[in-house]
Design a protein around this motif. Structure first.
Motif, PDB file in Angstrom:
ATOM      1  N   LEU A   1      38.254  43.043  35.822  1.00 32.54           N
ATOM      2  CA  LEU A   1      39.450  42.410  35.134  1.00 32.54           C
ATOM      3  C   LEU A   1      39.675  41.188  35.475  1.00 32.54           C
ATOM      4  O   LEU A   1      40.184  40.760  36.640  1.00 32.54           O
ATOM      5  N   ARG A   2      39.392  40.154  34.526  1.00 33.72           N
ATOM      6  CA  ARG A   2      39.557  38.746  35.079  1.00 33.72           C
ATOM      7  C   ARG A   2      40.842  38.383  35.126  1.00 33.72           C
ATOM      8  O   ARG A   2      41.121  37.231  35.995  1.00 33.72           O
ATOM      9  N   ASP A   3      42.019  38.752  34.604  1.00 31.57           N
ATOM     10  CA  ASP A   3      43.291  38.692  34.708  1.00 31.57           C
ATOM     11  C   ASP A   3      44.002  38.727  36.063  1.00 31.57           C
ATOM     12  O   ASP A   3      44.911  38.356  36.370  1.00 31.57           O
ATOM     13  N   SER A   4      43.233  39.413  37.013  1.00 32.68           N
ATOM     14  CA  SER A   4      43.621  39.736  38.312  1.00 32.68           C
ATOM     15  C   SER A   4      42.914  38.758  39.292  1.00 32.68           C
ATOM     16  O   SER A   4      43.182  39.028  40.707  1.00 32.68           O
ATOM     17  N   ILE A   5      42.664  37.611  38.972  1.00 27.69           N
ATOM     18  CA  ILE A   5      41.888  36.895  40.132  1.00 27.69           C
ATOM     19  C   ILE A   5      42.952  36.302  40.663  1.00 27.69           C
ATOM     20  O   ILE A   5      44.224  35.732  40.294  1.00 27.69           O
ATOM     21  N   PRO A   6      42.900  36.331  42.107  1.00 36.53           N
ATOM     22  CA  PRO A   6      44.079  36.052  42.903  1.00 36.53           C
ATOM     23  C   PRO A   6      44.057  34.512  43.073  1.00 36.53           C
ATOM     24  O   PRO A   6      43.100  33.521  42.806  1.00 36.53           O
TER      25      PRO A   6
ATOM     26  N   ASN B   1      35.998  51.933  29.005  1.00 32.12           N
ATOM     27  CA  ASN B   1      36.784  50.793  28.863  1.00 32.12           C
ATOM     28  C   ASN B   1      37.512  50.570  30.177  1.00 32.12           C
ATOM     29  O   ASN B   1      38.668  50.080  30.037  1.00 32.12           O
ATOM     30  N   GLY B   2      37.288  51.246  31.100  1.00 31.35           N
ATOM     31  CA  GLY B   2      37.701  51.124  32.563  1.00 31.35           C
ATOM     32  C   GLY B   2      37.712  49.764  33.245  1.00 31.35           C
ATOM     33  O   GLY B   2      37.116  49.010  32.610  1.00 31.35           O
ATOM     34  N   PHE B   3      38.329  49.515  34.200  1.00 29.46           N
ATOM     35  CA  PHE B   3      38.258  48.322  34.963  1.00 29.46           C
ATOM     36  C   PHE B   3      38.327  48.356  36.558  1.00 29.46           C
ATOM     37  O   PHE B   3      38.873  49.474  36.980  1.00 29.46           O
ATOM     38  N   VAL B   4      38.085  47.325  37.195  1.00 23.11           N
ATOM     39  CA  VAL B   4      38.296  47.132  38.370  1.00 23.11           C
ATOM     40  C   VAL B   4      38.818  45.818  38.695  1.00 23.11           C
ATOM     41  O   VAL B   4      38.623  44.620  38.253  1.00 23.11           O
ATOM     42  N   THR B   5      39.910  45.468  39.625  1.00 19.72           N
ATOM     43  CA  THR B   5      40.431  44.480  39.748  1.00 19.72           C
ATOM     44  C   THR B   5      39.606  43.613  40.834  1.00 19.72           C
ATOM     45  O   THR B   5      39.089  44.255  41.673  1.00 19.72           O
ATOM     46  N   TYR B   6      40.204  42.413  40.932  1.00 23.31           N
ATOM     47  CA  TYR B   6      39.751  41.250  42.188  1.00 23.31           C
ATOM     48  C   TYR B   6      40.353  41.930  43.337  1.00 23.31           C
ATOM     49  O   TYR B   6      41.252  42.612  43.251  1.00 23.31           O
TER      50      TYR B   6
ATOM     51  N   GLN C   1      42.587  42.097  46.322  1.00 18.92           N
ATOM     52  CA  GLN C   1      43.815  41.476  46.482  1.00 18.92           C
ATOM     53  C   GLN C   1      44.246  41.501  47.956  1.00 18.92           C
ATOM     54  O   GLN C   1      43.929  42.614  48.750  1.00 18.92           O
ATOM     55  N   SER C   2      45.406  40.872  48.666  1.00 21.06           N
ATOM     56  CA  SER C   2      45.754  40.957  50.000  1.00 21.06           C
ATOM     57  C   SER C   2      46.992  41.773  49.891  1.00 21.06           C
ATOM     58  O   SER C   2      47.242  42.293  51.049  1.00 21.06           O
ATOM     59  N   GLU C   3      47.551  42.118  48.860  1.00 16.52           N
ATOM     60  CA  GLU C   3      48.764  43.138  48.916  1.00 16.52           C
ATOM     61  C   GLU C   3      48.447  44.364  48.205  1.00 16.52           C
ATOM     62  O   GLU C   3      47.779  44.237  46.885  1.00 16.52           O
ATOM     63  N   MET C   4      48.488  45.654  48.458  1.00 14.47           N
ATOM     64  CA  MET C   4      48.534  46.714  47.729  1.00 14.47           C
ATOM     65  C   MET C   4      48.956  46.672  46.395  1.00 14.47           C
ATOM     66  O   MET C   4      48.794  47.059  45.098  1.00 14.47           O
ATOM     67  N   ALA C   5      50.392  46.055  46.364  1.00  9.55           N
ATOM     68  CA  ALA C   5      51.423  46.150  45.079  1.00  9.55           C
ATOM     69  C   ALA C   5      50.624  45.237  44.380  1.00  9.55           C
ATOM     70  O   ALA C   5      50.625  45.509  42.930  1.00  9.55           O
ATOM     71  N   ASP C   6      50.021  44.208  44.479  1.00 10.32           N
ATOM     72  CA  ASP C   6      49.224  43.444  43.645  1.00 10.32           C
ATOM     73  C   ASP C   6      48.192  43.972  42.973  1.00 10.32           C
ATOM     74  O   ASP C   6      47.807  43.700  41.926  1.00 10.32           O
ATOM     75  N   ALA C   7      47.511  44.463  43.687  1.00 11.52           N
ATOM     76  CA  ALA C   7      46.152  45.305  43.145  1.00 11.52           C
ATOM     77  C   ALA C   7      46.919  46.535  41.987  1.00 11.52           C
ATOM     78  O   ALA C   7      46.117  46.537  40.941  1.00 11.52           O
ATOM     79  N   LEU C   8      47.844  47.228  42.593  1.00 11.99           N
ATOM     80  CA  LEU C   8      48.256  48.339  41.544  1.00 11.99           C
ATOM     81  C   LEU C   8      49.257  47.819  40.418  1.00 11.99           C
ATOM     82  O   LEU C   8      49.601  48.731  39.593  1.00 11.99           O
ATOM     83  N   MET C   9      49.474  46.646  40.216  1.00 11.72           N
ATOM     84  CA  MET C   9      50.302  46.056  39.211  1.00 11.72           C
ATOM     85  C   MET C   9      49.573  46.048  37.871  1.00 11.72           C
ATOM     86  O   MET C   9      50.018  45.836  36.734  1.00 11.72           O
TER      87      MET C   9
END
Length: 240
Positions: free
Chosen positions: A156-161, A224-229, A231-239
């Motif tokens: 998921l490119r939108d998750s770049i920190p 159509n699944g995805f994986v995020t970049y 993240q330093s915070e769990m909440a940021d990954a799960l958003m």
């Protein structure tokens, strides 16, 4: 009488000539002495000038040598100091402040776990904890392989920190896995194992050892699944 007068005149003339001769000789000697006196300083000046120039060169050379000696010492010290400052390391591989330089996070220096979360639904959470003695960089996003799947799982490119996640020893990075994305009705694949690959700074392929995990029971994923970049915070990954 005439004879005596002629002799006297001759003697007088001879005496006059002798006087003139002496005067001329004296004048020439004085002239030569004057010239010699003028030439002597010139000769001395000429002789002194090269000596002075040589002395000046020698002095410059001596001054240069004297200046070069400290310069070389300063340069050697500067290189040692600058080298440490530029590279941020010393012979022990530590930074100038004494802390060790970060490395890339891999399966060898981290402990990776995967867990199921209640929110958001159909999501898994990846946690990578630095188990090494030096900080590590969790670059980009993890590359996932479900069982023997050949295609890479979408990122998921939108998750770049905003910045690369840096983990001090004991700290963790997080990435969420959306098992199925839009639209609904896609074919799902059941899997029991997950391989997590780490990427380097260039994001070209994987680096280091991967982490091999056992998935929660009943895990299914869609194309159509995805994986995020990471993240330093769990909440940021799960958003996502």
């Amino acid at each position: 009488m005439r004879s005596n007068r002629i002799r006297t005149t001759a003697l007088a003339a001879t005496a006059l000539l002798a006087a003139l001769s002496l005067t001329a000789c004296g004048g020439n000697d004085n002239g030569n002495d004057g010239k010699a006196g003028a030439a002597a300083p010139a000769a001395n000046t000429t002789a002194t000038t090269p000596d002075t120039g040589k002395d000046a060169k020698d002095t410059k050379k001596t001054d240069s040598d004297a200046a070069n000696a400290p310069a070389e010492n300063v340069s050697t010290t500067s290189k040692s100091s600058t080298g440490g400052s530029k590279s941020g390391k010393n012979s022990a591989g530590t930074t100038a402040s004494g802390s060790k330089s970060p490395v890339t996070c891999t399966g060898s220096n981290t402990k990776v776990t995967v867990s199921k979360v209640s929110r958001p639904i159909n999501h898994l959470l990846l946690t990578a904890t630095n188990t090494g003695s030096v900080p590590c960089y969790a670059y980009h996003a993890p590359a996932l392989g479900f069982d023997d799947a050949q295609a890479a799982f979408p990122v998921l490119r939108d998750s770049i920190p905003q910045a690369v996640v840096t983990l001090a020893p004991g700290q963790s990075a997080y990435a969420s896995i959306g098992l199925s994305g839009e639209p609904d009705g896609q074919e799902l694949h059941k899997s029991a194992h997950l391989t997590v690959y780490f990427t380097g700074k260039s994001n070209q392929g994987s680096t280091g050892a991967p982490a091999k995990l056992t998935l929660p029971a009943g895990t299914s994923w869609g194309d159509n699944g995805f994986v995020t970049y990471w993240q330093s915070e769990m909440a940021d990954a799960l958003m996502y």
